[in-house]
Design a protein around this motif. Structure first.
Motif, PDB file in Angstrom:
ATOM      1  N   CYS A  62      -9.205  96.799 -33.623  1.00  8.68           N
ATOM      2  CA  CYS A  62      -9.755  96.749 -34.984  1.00  8.68           C
ATOM      3  C   CYS A  62      -8.821  97.380 -36.009  1.00  8.68           C
ATOM      4  CB  CYS A  62     -11.090  97.488 -35.066  1.00  8.68           C
ATOM      5  SG  CYS A  62     -12.198  97.189 -33.677  1.00  8.68           S
ATOM      6  N   CYS A  65      -6.525  95.684 -38.798  1.00 12.32           N
ATOM      7  CA  CYS A  65      -7.106  95.169 -40.047  1.00 12.32           C
ATOM      8  C   CYS A  65      -7.907  96.237 -40.797  1.00 12.32           C
ATOM      9  CB  CYS A  65      -8.022  93.987 -39.754  1.00 12.32           C
ATOM     10  SG  CYS A  65      -7.135  92.595 -39.034  1.00 12.32           S
ATOM     11  N   HIS A  66      -8.771  96.933 -40.079  1.00  5.42           N
ATOM     12  CA  HIS A  66      -9.684  97.851 -40.781  1.00  5.42           C
ATOM     13  C   HIS A  66      -9.089  99.241 -40.981  1.00  5.42           C
ATOM     14  CE1 HIS A  66     -12.959  94.977 -41.006  1.00  5.42           C
ATOM     15  NE2 HIS A  66     -12.735  94.657 -39.743  1.00  5.42           N
ATOM     16  N   PRO A  79     -13.811  97.514 -45.839  1.00  2.28           N
ATOM     17  CA  PRO A  79     -13.952  98.832 -45.217  1.00  2.28           C
ATOM     18  C   PRO A  79     -15.108  98.847 -44.213  1.00  2.28           C
ATOM     19  CG  PRO A  79     -14.898  98.861 -47.406  1.00  2.28           C
ATOM     20  CD  PRO A  79     -14.275  97.511 -47.230  1.00  2.28           C
ATOM     21  N   THR A  83     -20.916 100.728 -45.042  1.00  3.32           N
ATOM     22  CA  THR A  83     -21.257  99.384 -45.492  1.00  3.32           C
ATOM     23  C   THR A  83     -22.614  99.010 -44.903  1.00  3.32           C
ATOM     24  OG1 THR A  83     -20.423  98.017 -43.655  1.00  3.32           O
ATOM     25  CG2 THR A  83     -18.792  98.858 -45.234  1.00  3.32           C
ATOM     26  N   GLY A 103     -16.112  83.315 -44.436  1.00  2.11           N
ATOM     27  CA  GLY A 103     -16.860  83.013 -45.661  1.00  2.11           C
ATOM     28  C   GLY A 103     -17.009  84.243 -46.529  1.00  2.11           C
ATOM     29  N   SER A 114     -12.502  85.933 -46.210  1.00  3.63           N
ATOM     30  CA  SER A 114     -11.403  85.877 -45.265  1.00  3.63           C
ATOM     31  C   SER A 114     -11.946  85.542 -43.881  1.00  3.63           C
ATOM     32  CB  SER A 114     -10.676  87.220 -45.297  1.00  3.63           C
ATOM     33  OG  SER A 114      -9.463  87.123 -44.604  1.00  3.63           O
ATOM     34  N   MET A 116     -12.488  86.990 -39.957  1.00  5.47           N
ATOM     35  CA  MET A 116     -12.375  87.968 -38.870  1.00  5.47           C
ATOM     36  C   MET A 116     -12.479  87.195 -37.564  1.00  5.47           C
ATOM     37  SD  MET A 116     -14.446  91.363 -37.897  1.00  5.47           S
ATOM     38  CE  MET A 116     -14.844  91.678 -36.188  1.00  5.47           C
TER      39      MET A 116
HETATM   40  C1  HEC Z   1      -7.610  90.089 -37.906  1.00  6.45           C
HETATM   41  C2  HEC Z   1      -8.208  91.139 -38.711  1.00  6.45           C
HETATM   42  C3  HEC Z   1      -9.494  91.777 -38.200  1.00  6.45           C
HETATM   43  C4  HEC Z   1      -9.705  92.388 -36.978  1.00  6.45           C
HETATM   44  C5  HEC Z   1      -8.757  92.540 -35.805  1.00  6.45           C
HETATM   45  C6  HEC Z   1     -11.069  92.883 -37.040  1.00  6.45           C
HETATM   46  N1  HEC Z   1     -11.651  92.561 -38.234  1.00  6.45           N
HETATM   47 FE1  HEC Z   1     -13.525  93.031 -38.835  1.00  6.45          FE
HETATM   48  N2  HEC Z   1     -13.277  91.903 -40.517  1.00  6.45           N
HETATM   49  C7  HEC Z   1     -12.098  91.297 -40.893  1.00  6.45           C
HETATM   50  C8  HEC Z   1     -12.322  90.526 -42.081  1.00  6.45           C
HETATM   51  C9  HEC Z   1     -11.289  89.720 -42.844  1.00  6.45           C
HETATM   52  C10 HEC Z   1     -13.696  90.655 -42.402  1.00  6.45           C
HETATM   53  C11 HEC Z   1     -14.428  89.968 -43.563  1.00  6.45           C
HETATM   54  C12 HEC Z   1     -14.672  88.502 -43.175  1.00  6.45           C
HETATM   55  C13 HEC Z   1     -15.139  87.640 -44.349  1.00  6.45           C
HETATM   56  O1  HEC Z   1     -14.537  87.712 -45.425  1.00  6.45           O
HETATM   57  O2  HEC Z   1     -16.105  86.867 -44.156  1.00  6.45           O
HETATM   58  C14 HEC Z   1     -14.255  91.564 -41.401  1.00  6.45           C
HETATM   59  C15 HEC Z   1     -15.566  92.022 -41.397  1.00  6.45           C
HETATM   60  C16 HEC Z   1     -16.054  92.984 -40.542  1.00  6.45           C
HETATM   61  C17 HEC Z   1     -17.371  93.596 -40.635  1.00  6.45           C
HETATM   62  C18 HEC Z   1     -18.445  93.302 -41.692  1.00  6.45           C
HETATM   63  C19 HEC Z   1     -18.048  93.768 -43.071  1.00  6.45           C
HETATM   64  C20 HEC Z   1     -17.879  95.265 -43.221  1.00  6.45           C
HETATM   65  O3  HEC Z   1     -16.769  95.667 -43.603  1.00  6.45           O
HETATM   66  O4  HEC Z   1     -18.821  96.031 -42.968  1.00  6.45           O
HETATM   67  C21 HEC Z   1     -17.471  94.479 -39.610  1.00  6.45           C
HETATM   68  C22 HEC Z   1     -18.663  95.386 -39.291  1.00  6.45           C
HETATM   69  C23 HEC Z   1     -16.226  94.422 -38.860  1.00  6.45           C
HETATM   70  N3  HEC Z   1     -15.403  93.505 -39.465  1.00  6.45           N
HETATM   71  C24 HEC Z   1     -15.961  95.182 -37.720  1.00  6.45           C
HETATM   72  C25 HEC Z   1     -14.820  94.991 -36.913  1.00  6.45           C
HETATM   73  C26 HEC Z   1     -14.616  95.651 -35.631  1.00  6.45           C
HETATM   74  C27 HEC Z   1     -15.551  96.674 -35.005  1.00  6.45           C
HETATM   75  C28 HEC Z   1     -13.415  95.190 -35.136  1.00  6.45           C
HETATM   76  C29 HEC Z   1     -12.760  95.495 -33.808  1.00  6.45           C
HETATM   77  C30 HEC Z   1     -13.536  95.121 -32.616  1.00  6.45           C
HETATM   78  C31 HEC Z   1     -12.884  94.258 -36.129  1.00  6.45           C
HETATM   79  N4  HEC Z   1     -13.764  94.180 -37.180  1.00  6.45           N
HETATM   80  C32 HEC Z   1     -11.682  93.603 -36.012  1.00  6.45           C
HETATM   81  C33 HEC Z   1     -10.885  91.377 -40.236  1.00  6.45           C
HETATM   82  C34 HEC Z   1     -10.709  91.893 -38.962  1.00  6.45           C
END
Ligand code: HEC
Length: 157
Positions: A62, A65-66, A79, A83, A103, A114, A116
């Motif tokens: 994670c 990206c985060h 973030p 949230t 979406g 973007s 995920m």
């Molecule tokens: C390749 C980049 C990427 C990775 C790796 C990734 N995310 Fe995300 N995540 C995003 C993006 C971009 C969004 C927003 C998607 C959208 O715009 O619809 C998102 C949205 C989210 C959200 C909902 C929005 C929020 O910020 O509360 C959560 C919860 C989340 N991710 C958790 C995780 C977790 C836990 C992991 C690891 C297991 C992870 N993500 C791995 C890119 C990533």
């Protein structure tokens, strides 16, 4: 006669000028915006590690990206700090981690549109651990998630 009509004219002009001043009042009236963004929550200084196994999964899958702070990257990666997706319904967050998300979404007043990627290659326990880690760090304080809850959502699809 002529003199009187000049006086009348002057009085008329003065009255007209006086009246004109009142018209400039009501123009700067603007509607108050209903969309004032919420103030950003204060980030916690150092994340307290409540869950080593979950932190390992986070750092592997994670963090790219985060970010290590959970603050994401403005306009690109949202973030994970206070949230509604993180602190809200556990089932929805499990679904996001397993299946990814695309979406337009709004996170803490910012719009993201973007992609995920799905993380359904992680085991139930890894998904539970990473979600529990996120929900109890970065200033979040939401209940833990169990592997059984993850399994139930995975099989429901
Ligand atoms: C390749 C980049 C990427 C990775 C790796 C990734 N995310 Fe995300 N995540 C995003 C993006 C971009 C969004 C927003 C998607 C959208 O715009 O619809 C998102 C949205 C989210 C959200 C909902 C929005 C929020 O910020 O509360 C959560 C919860 C989340 N991710 C958790 C995780 C977790 C836990 C992991 C690891 C297991 C992870 N993500 C791995 C890119 C990533």
């Amino acid at each position: 006669m002529k003199y009187q009509s000049i006086i009348v004219l002057i009085i008329f002009l003065l009255a007209a000028c006086g009246g004109g001043q009142e018209q400039t009042q009501d123009q700067n009236h603007q509607p108050k915006s209903m969309l004032q963004p919420e103030p950003e929550p204060e980030p916690e200084s150092e994340p307290v590690v409540a869950n080593e196994a979950g932190k390992k999964v986070y750092d592997q899958y994670c963090v790219v990206c985060h970010q290590a702070s959970g603050q994401g990257v403005p306009s690109a990666f949202p973030p994970l700090v206070q949230t509604e997706y993180v602190n809200g319904d556990a089932g929805r967050m499990i679904d996001i981690v397993l299946n990814g998300l695309t979406g337009e979404i709004e996170v803490n007043g910012e719009v993201y549109n973007s992609v995920m990627v799905a993380h359904n290659f992680l085991s139930d326990i890894e998904v539970a651990d990473v979600i529990t880690f996120v929900r109890s760090n970065f200033g979040n304080d939401a209940p833990a998630v169990t592997a059984d809850e993850v399994a139930a959502i995975r099989t429901a699809q």
